[in-house]
Motif scaffolding. Sequence first.
Motif, PDB file in Angstrom:
ATOM      1  N   ARG A   9       0.379  -1.564  -1.606  1.00 19.23           N
ATOM      2  CA  ARG A   9       0.160  -1.547  -0.174  1.00 19.23           C
ATOM      3  C   ARG A   9       0.113  -2.998   0.305  1.00 19.23           C
ATOM      4  O   ARG A   9      -0.961  -3.571   0.508  1.00 19.23           O
ATOM      5  N   PRO A  10       1.257  -3.613   0.458  1.00 18.28           N
ATOM      6  CA  PRO A  10       1.259  -5.036   0.827  1.00 18.28           C
ATOM      7  C   PRO A  10       0.652  -5.237   2.215  1.00 18.28           C
ATOM      8  O   PRO A  10       0.747  -4.367   3.067  1.00 18.28           O
ATOM      9  N   SER A  11       0.046  -6.424   2.392  1.00 14.18           N
ATOM     10  CA  SER A  11      -0.529  -6.732   3.698  1.00 14.18           C
ATOM     11  C   SER A  11       0.315  -7.735   4.468  1.00 14.18           C
ATOM     12  O   SER A  11      -0.034  -8.119   5.565  1.00 14.18           O
ATOM     13  N   ASP A  15       5.390 -10.033   1.330  1.00 15.94           N
ATOM     14  CA  ASP A  15       5.076  -9.306   0.090  1.00 15.94           C
ATOM     15  C   ASP A  15       5.882  -8.017   0.013  1.00 15.94           C
ATOM     16  O   ASP A  15       6.412  -7.655  -1.039  1.00 15.94           O
TER      17      ASP A  15
END
Lengths: 274, 992
Positions: A9-11, A15
């Motif tokens: 779950r990239p922020s 990413d």
Amino acid sequence: MNAVVEYHRPSSLDDALRLVAAGGTVLAGGTVVNAGTRPTGSLLVDLQGLGLGGVAGAGAGAGAGSGAGAEGAILVGATTRLSELASASVAPDWLRDLARRELPSALRTLATVGGTIVAGGGESALVAAFLACDAVVTLAGPAGTDDVPLADLLADLLADLHDDPHDDPHDNPHDRGALLGGRIITSVRLDAGGAASVHSTARTTADTPIVCCVARRGAAGVRVAMSGVAPTAVVVDDVERLQPPGDFRGSGEYRHHLARVLQARALTELGAER
Amino acid sequence: MSTAAGPTNSTTNVTITLNGSEQQFIVEPTDTLLELLRREGCFSVRFGSDSGETGAGAILLDGRLSSSEVVLAVQADGHRVDTLEGLSAMRDELDPVQAAFVATLGFQSGYSAGALILATHALLAENPSPTEAEIRDALSGVLDRETAYVKAVEAVQRAATVLRGEKPAPFGPLVLPPLTDGVHAVAYDPAPTAPGTSPAVPRLIPSVDVPPMAVVGKPELKVDGVRLARGNPAFSDDIELRGMLHCKVLRSPHAHARILDIDDTAALALHGVHAIKHYKNTPRVVYASGGQSWPNPHPWDQVSFDDKVRHVGDRVAAVAADTPAIAEQACRLIDVTYEVLPFVLDTDAAMAAGAPVIHDQPDAVGVHDAARNVAIHIEGKTVDTATLAAAFAGAAHVFESTYHVHQVQQTPIEPHVAVAWLDESERLVIRSATQVPFHVRRIVAPLLGLEVKDIRVMKPRVGGGFGAKQEMLIEDIVGHLALATKRPVRLVLDREEEFVSSRTRHPQTLTFRTGVAPDGTLLAQELKVTANAGAYGTHGFTVQSVTGLRGLSSYNCPAKRFECDVVYTNRPVPGAFRGYGAPQALFALECHMDDIARALGRDVIDFKRQNWVKVGDRLDIVMFLGERGTLEPADVDPATFPPVMTSGIEECVAQAARAIGWHRRDDPAWVAPADRPHIRRGIGFAFCMHGTAIPFLDMGGCSIKMNDDGSFNVMSGAADLGTGADTVLGQIAAEVLGVPLSDILMYTGDTDMTPFDVGAYASSTTYISGAAVKKAADAVRWRIKVRAARLLGVEEPCSIELRDRRAWAPDGRSVSLQDIALNSLHTEDQEQIMGIGSHVSHDCPPPFAAQFAEIEVDTETGQVTVVKLVMAVDCGVAINPITASGQVEGGMFQALGYAVSEEFAYDDTGRMVNAKLGPYWIFRADDAPATEVFLVQTMEDSGPFGAKAVAEIPTDGVAPAVRNALLQATGVAINEIPFTPERVHRALHPTG
């Protein structure tokens, strides 16, 4: 059940793009990716942490602002859920209605606008509506962001599908995701101004339309788009040139007939001609 | 896990605020939220399909209704999840939304109760006063196969009223005065009926012949309503057993193939795989899977695992493993060598010379003509052949038409589920979602090499069945694997498996030929049917016999003949489906009779009325069709034909015609509205007559015992599928015993604990199982009277009456049932007051109904929109008018799908292409037409408290009523269902 072994779950968008470049499958709402069709990849990239949701008026030249944009321009974030679009006050009633009709109540709260564009298939009346709104998709990629007309994006996909006739257009959302070439949809800009007319035929009133025709009279004239007449929703400039594929709900010939009838009704309602 | 980027390789922690409390869970990245929630004991979240469109697994995710099947548990990390379990903590406590659903019968089986209630909460939190359209939209994500949604809409409205602090009106039937004298037709009355009354409420037209009763005939709440509304773990899959293994079935990708070899070495080597069963390691025992009385009708053409597959989705092998994922992976590792054979999907091709022989195995028993793929041949006639020919020859008019009906599925939202384990005595226990626990036990025993006494079959609550669960469908698989592994084994079919490996309705081609006198009287009628049995003959004999029975019973005619071939093909298998041969027959019959009326220039209702059976008429063809062998006409005395004792059809027609506005069909301005030039409107009618149980065959047993506090345990072999059968049976017991329904504790469908019952099918539960309950209650009542007479010093026990939980002497003195129970169990001359009863009927009194449909058709596109369905049913005395009307509404909706939207579609390899809900369209809350239900009472003396059947007749009339409405609207007769847009368009524009 998926055969996935890694979930991310990239922020940040960077990413996310790195993970996609590493072969990740983009997970937006999950109504397609998590539903039976099993991704072969082992890496899921959940976009929910990127803050890409929301619907806002977007007047000509303006960024995401508050209130209805000039001439009905709307900016829709990629992870905006269909239920949010269906209740967005900046969207016209007909567009909200199509967002609502796209999926039933327990799925439209999950499915996203970006996911619908990628995985909605040729039967998505909502994608046809986006085409009728001259949708422009913003794509983020390793080399920066691009604005691409949705019609061009889908035309590329259509060409791709024609190249590989074994590709089942309704069953391969992952292949469709691959078409984005490692890019991620971040938003869609719509011109929803002007009068619109929606006509469709289905087995029942709530069923996915066999063919849906969306016509909108904007500043640049009348734009007609349809679902159910090609492996993707398409802009229809000349209804006679359509060559709809058939299935058990409607043969190609019948779908072509519906396209003519429904377009005629829509244009009549708009007081337009072709 | 934080929301920051970072890989997660195997298990991971997630933090979810579940029902208001922040909790951490360890999950696999592949776990769905549904799997996590059920593991954590939230059993109200139930599986309906992998893709979430049933909504059975819907929860509130950050307050939004969301299908948890398509949400990964890791996606919910950091979010708020609410389920039904969080709504009400106290035992028996209901919040206003739950209470409203219980009060209005907003759900039947309750399998999706959680989703419906949560959808209501989500809606009302945003919108305290929603419109009906907004309510229907909010419920659109929860598919209900049991109701017509009208009572759920009422429940939401009622909950909104309560939450706004207002008081809702009582919910009960609307009693209407009769329009007829009960026998004769009356002139059509165009006055509208009772405007403004909720469509969720049945209109009840009482009969003066029905005596006053305390519990029977009253809108009692469902006995299981509260626990279902609370989401309690009531269904087959709602248990977790230590060491339980998960089963997956490897299914055939081919429509027809011989299995030359199976190599399971690699699959068995997979870590976590415990057993694999297939033809090479399973005894070959021939059986028929239909849940029918012993001996099962022929053919017996199945074995647990065969060396041949006969349809895409047929069984090849079954794996038991530690997790479903491992079992699935093992299925992929099984190496099967197929010799692919030619296949056929349609009956003509199957019977053609040179067609592949589908059942060429030597051990099949009772196949009629295997070489021609004819599984079963059926004939029945009321006169000899010469008499029939003479009758046709003497007729002024002879009409002949052919009709085609297609393949559809029951699609209960709860799939087939079975869990098997060995108990402490090493007896095999099978917990199964079945309609027929006793038949399952008997059929499965020899397949497993066990005696019947070695097996216990339990049926918890069932989430809809409609005939699909009148089969021994998967219980042998979990049985084989539980015996092989000595571990509990669980199998739940996914939605695609439900479509391709469960059961369906038999497709048929029906040709009616009818001779008519100049005055319109029927003189001769012949029905020839070719039915598609699919790959196996289960139920093929009885379903098609019922087609003949129903096709040739509605109308009086002195000479009748039925002939039928039931033909093997390589389709997924038809079997029992609510109505069981009747919807096919009545589509053809009611279209045919409409066509004859039009050809003769007659009013359709008048013409049908002239010929339909009336009180005193005898039902003849029933004597010449059926499981117990057929007779020749000369062998039967017509005086022994069962007569019709009750019929409320004239009142049904009068009420329903007025409610639908029948007169409008004659108004050209209504039929062709000037402002919508491509629209035509029509109203169609179908006369419906069904049966009530199978005489001399269907049997039910019941035992009742009295408890210390004057309550009663009622143990019945019947199977409540969500229909409300337990409630109805309880009402019958309560009426006899003079107690409120709350003093009756129902326990049903457990082969160890309850008496035998054939199960829930053939419109038999109220009539047969209900009569058994009444007999058992009568026996208990007698013992109570004897004990009461002694306590009250009364000479004649007969003079004692039971009411209001007390036994009353003629002089007004009384003793409570509790005191009688304490006396009998503890004090004096002790005995357990209990009674048993069993019932089999020699009658099958027909329920009657008038079905009307109002439609609009778009003549340019062919789209048919059904605007309204009205059905008036004579089901005798409706023991519970609310549950009875729920049966009518839900049945009509299944019939509506049959008429317009549902179908099995195949590709050129014989694979079903729409084995998914959506592509296979069942009606949703937001595309449901209006409905109105009338219950016309008659007093059927052969039934318990006057009852006849109600559950199947609603499936009979919708398709012909829609077709006849289309005919009236457009002048075009379409003799094939479903009325999908392209089919209708082609019929309206035959030259293109």
